[in-house]
Scaffold this motif. Structure first.
Motif, short mmCIF file in Angstrom:
data_model
loop_
_atom_site.label_atom_id
_atom_site.label_comp_id
_atom_site.label_asym_id
_atom_site.label_seq_id
_atom_site.Cartn_x
_atom_site.Cartn_y
_atom_site.Cartn_z
N MET A 1 -3.32 25.99 -19.42
CA MET A 1 -2.60 25.85 -20.67
C MET A 1 -1.10 25.90 -20.44
SD MET A 1 -4.04 27.93 -23.93
CE MET A 1 -2.48 28.46 -24.59
N ALA A 2 -0.44 24.86 -20.87
CA ALA A 2 1.00 24.83 -20.63
C ALA A 2 1.74 24.36 -21.87
CB ALA A 2 1.30 23.90 -19.46
N LEU A 3 2.98 24.77 -21.94
CA LEU A 3 3.86 24.34 -23.03
C LEU A 3 4.93 23.48 -22.37
CD1 LEU A 3 4.85 24.51 -25.93
CD2 LEU A 3 5.79 26.78 -25.44
N ILE A 4 4.91 22.19 -22.69
CA ILE A 4 5.76 21.25 -21.97
C ILE A 4 6.60 20.41 -22.93
CG2 ILE A 4 5.82 19.38 -20.25
CD1 ILE A 4 2.95 20.16 -19.49
N VAL A 5 7.89 20.24 -22.59
CA VAL A 5 8.74 19.31 -23.32
C VAL A 5 8.93 18.09 -22.44
CG1 VAL A 5 11.01 18.89 -24.35
CG2 VAL A 5 9.95 21.15 -24.56
N LYS A 6 8.68 16.90 -22.99
CA LYS A 6 8.85 15.66 -22.22
C LYS A 6 9.84 14.78 -22.95
CE LYS A 6 3.95 15.68 -20.82
NZ LYS A 6 3.73 15.28 -19.44
N LYS A 7 10.88 14.39 -22.25
CA LYS A 7 11.89 13.54 -22.88
C LYS A 7 11.84 12.12 -22.31
CE LYS A 7 16.11 11.57 -22.90
NZ LYS A 7 16.89 10.84 -21.90
N PHE A 8 11.82 11.14 -23.22
CA PHE A 8 11.80 9.74 -22.79
C PHE A 8 13.06 9.05 -23.28
CE2 PHE A 8 7.45 11.13 -22.78
CZ PHE A 8 6.97 10.60 -21.58
N GLY A 9 13.77 8.42 -22.36
CA GLY A 9 15.03 7.75 -22.68
C GLY A 9 14.82 6.40 -23.33
N GLY A 10 15.93 5.78 -23.70
CA GLY A 10 15.91 4.52 -24.44
C GLY A 10 15.13 3.41 -23.76
N SER A 11 15.29 3.27 -22.44
CA SER A 11 14.59 2.16 -21.78
C SER A 11 13.09 2.43 -21.71
CB SER A 11 15.17 1.91 -20.38
OG SER A 11 15.19 3.09 -19.63
N SER A 12 12.69 3.70 -21.76
CA SER A 12 11.26 4.04 -21.71
C SER A 12 10.56 3.77 -23.04
CB SER A 12 11.07 5.52 -21.35
OG SER A 12 11.72 5.83 -20.14
N LYS A 31 -3.94 18.55 -20.63
CA LYS A 31 -5.15 19.35 -20.41
C LYS A 31 -5.49 20.12 -21.68
CE LYS A 31 -4.17 19.88 -15.51
NZ LYS A 31 -2.69 19.63 -15.58
N GLU A 32 -6.73 20.54 -21.74
CA GLU A 32 -7.21 21.35 -22.87
C GLU A 32 -6.23 22.49 -23.14
OE1 GLU A 32 -10.30 20.71 -24.32
OE2 GLU A 32 -9.91 22.31 -25.80
N GLY A 33 -5.76 22.60 -24.36
CA GLY A 33 -4.90 23.73 -24.70
C GLY A 33 -3.42 23.49 -24.44
N ASP A 34 -3.08 22.41 -23.77
CA ASP A 34 -1.65 22.12 -23.54
C ASP A 34 -0.95 21.84 -24.87
OD1 ASP A 34 -1.85 22.35 -20.84
OD2 ASP A 34 -1.56 20.22 -20.38
N GLN A 35 0.26 22.33 -24.98
CA GLN A 35 1.05 22.04 -26.17
C GLN A 35 2.23 21.18 -25.74
OE1 GLN A 35 1.64 26.14 -27.57
NE2 GLN A 35 0.32 25.60 -29.29
N ILE A 36 2.44 20.06 -26.44
CA ILE A 36 3.43 19.10 -25.97
C ILE A 36 4.43 18.71 -27.04
CG2 ILE A 36 3.73 16.75 -25.06
CD1 ILE A 36 1.07 17.20 -23.59
N VAL A 37 5.71 18.81 -26.67
CA VAL A 37 6.79 18.32 -27.52
C VAL A 37 7.39 17.10 -26.82
CG1 VAL A 37 9.06 18.81 -28.53
CG2 VAL A 37 7.34 20.64 -28.36
#
Ligand code: ASP
Ligand code: MG
Length: 407
Positions: A1-12, A31-37
């Motif tokens: 279980m993880a808490l992850i911030v993922k940033k995607f730039g303009g070209s992405s 994964k099960e239980g992962d929290q994603i921003v």
């Protein structure tokens, strides 16, 4: 279980297909239980296009209205991304900077994050959402929208990661990490596996375009590991964190950075008395203009008079002009000289402290290549030379060869 911030730039996020590809990738890795921003920038060149639209209306800068305009780019991206998650069967919600609780100072176009109230993000995560937040924007205490300066989505992502105590902040971009020099200029440059906040901050400030310096600063303040990696491959990128492994620590120099967006200003012949330097730099600060290298020289032959030379970002020159005119008339300066065609070349490395010879090595390479150094400045972990813009690529290549080549 993880808490992850993922940033995607303009070209992405430039097209709906690319957005869908991100959604697939995020869901595959979740994964099960992962929290994603997810933090996103405006699609493709949207921000540039908005800037040029404004220029077609007026050449004056209207800070508040400009931010009202520029912030719309990210708002388009978050709505579409949230829809793309929903369409793929994943519950999602989009939040503007204001809705995400990002409170900024009221410096339009250059808002600084003063406070984060991540309650709404946390609540949406607990409800099982992927939370999609607009990068690059926040809101002032008066309820006005601000933007955080170009490239500001990185700062949004790291600030959120800090506020919600995320395990990692992943910055997805079109390069696969931070390199020892710009690979377009130096084909032999290699990817850096790990780098400290201090070094990365120095690299970013000195021109390595991969990340906004303030984002790195923010990471350091909240001790959030930042992983800069490619949107298009699964490869590990560059990890920015406080402490690096032993193997990494051996490097004296971690990278060579350069910046062509530099203008040199020399104020000639102002009284050599207390208070004059203050007046110049206070006026510039009031206009929010960042001053970089500063040199004051005392002219021996003509006592009582001094010259001050400093550098600013070339793009800030138009704004600086009014201050400079004021200085010229108020302080009776003999003259003000401006050179737009300057650049900085820097070497960065935490290992250089306590290793004499790095500076000499760098200056030697520049000398051998016929590059004249106008100003030198140093920090504990970097050495920067101001040189002519036309020599900068040659200088970067030669310096990189010297420190990283097979000698
Ligand atoms: N869209 C904004 C810009 O182009 C912010 C960002 O991309 O980080 O500068
Ligand atoms: Mg320049």
């Amino acid at each position: 279980m993880a808490l992850i911030v993922k940033k995607f730039g303009g070209s992405s996020v430039a097209t709906p297909d690319k957005m869908r590809a991100i959604v697939q990738r995020v869901l595959k890795g979740k994964k099960e239980g992962d929290q994603i921003v997810i933090v996103v920038s405006a699609m493709g060149d949207t921000t540039d296009d908005l800037v040029s639209l404004a220029k077609q209306i007026t050449t004056k800068t209207y800070g508040r209205e400009m931010d009202m305009l520029l912030s719309t780019g990210e708002q388009v991206s978050i709505a579409l991304m949230a829809m793309a998650f929903e369409a793929a069967g994943q519950k999602a919600i989009s939040l503007t900077g204001a809705q995400a609780g990002i409170r900024t100072s009221d410096a339009f176009n250059k808002g600084r994050i003063l406070e984060m109230e991540p309650d709404r993000i946390m609540e949406a995560l607990r409800d099982g959402n992927v939370v999609v937040v607009a990068g690059f924007q926040g809101i002032t205490g008066h309820g006005d929208i601000t933007t955080l300066g170009r490239g500001g989505s990185d700062t949004t992502a790291v600030a959120i990661a800090g506020a919600i105590h995320a395990d990692v902040c992943e910055i997805y971009t079109d390069v696969d990490g931070v390199y020892t020099a710009d690979p377009r200029v130096v084909p032999t440059a290699h990817k850096i596996k790990e780098i400290t906040y201090g070094e990365m901050l120095e690299m970013a400030k000195l021109g390595a375009g991969v990340m906004q310096p303030r984002a790195v600063e923010m990471g350091s303040r909240f001790n959030v590991p930042i992983h800069v990696r490619s949107t298009f491959t699964e490869d590990e990128g560059t990890i920015i964190q406080e402490v690096c492994s032993m193997e990494i620590k051996q490097y004296l120099i971690h990278g060579v950075a350069s910046d062509k967006n530099v203008a040199k200003i020399t104020v000639l012949g102002i009284p050599n008395k207390p208070g004059y330097a203050y007046k110049i730099f206070a006026e510039l600060a009031e206009k929010n203009i960042d001053v970089d290298m500063i040199v004051q020289s005392v002219r021996v032959a003509k006592e009582g008079v001094t010259d001050i030379t400093f550098t600013i970002a070339g793009t800030e020159l138009p704004e600086a002009m009014s201050v400079l005119e004021h200085i010229r008339s108020q302080m009776h300066a003999e003259d003000i000289l401006i050179d737009k065609n300057m650049a900085k070349v820097s070497v960065v490395g935490a290992g250089m402290a306590g290793h004499p010879g790095i500076a000499a090595g760098m200056f030697g390479v520049l000398g051998d290549n016929g590059v004249n150094i106008e100003i030198i400045s140093t920090s504990e972990i970097s050495i920067t030379c101001l040189i002519g813009e036309e020599c900068v690529d040659k200088a970067v290549k030669a310096i990189h060869d010297h420190f990283f080549g097979e000698h």
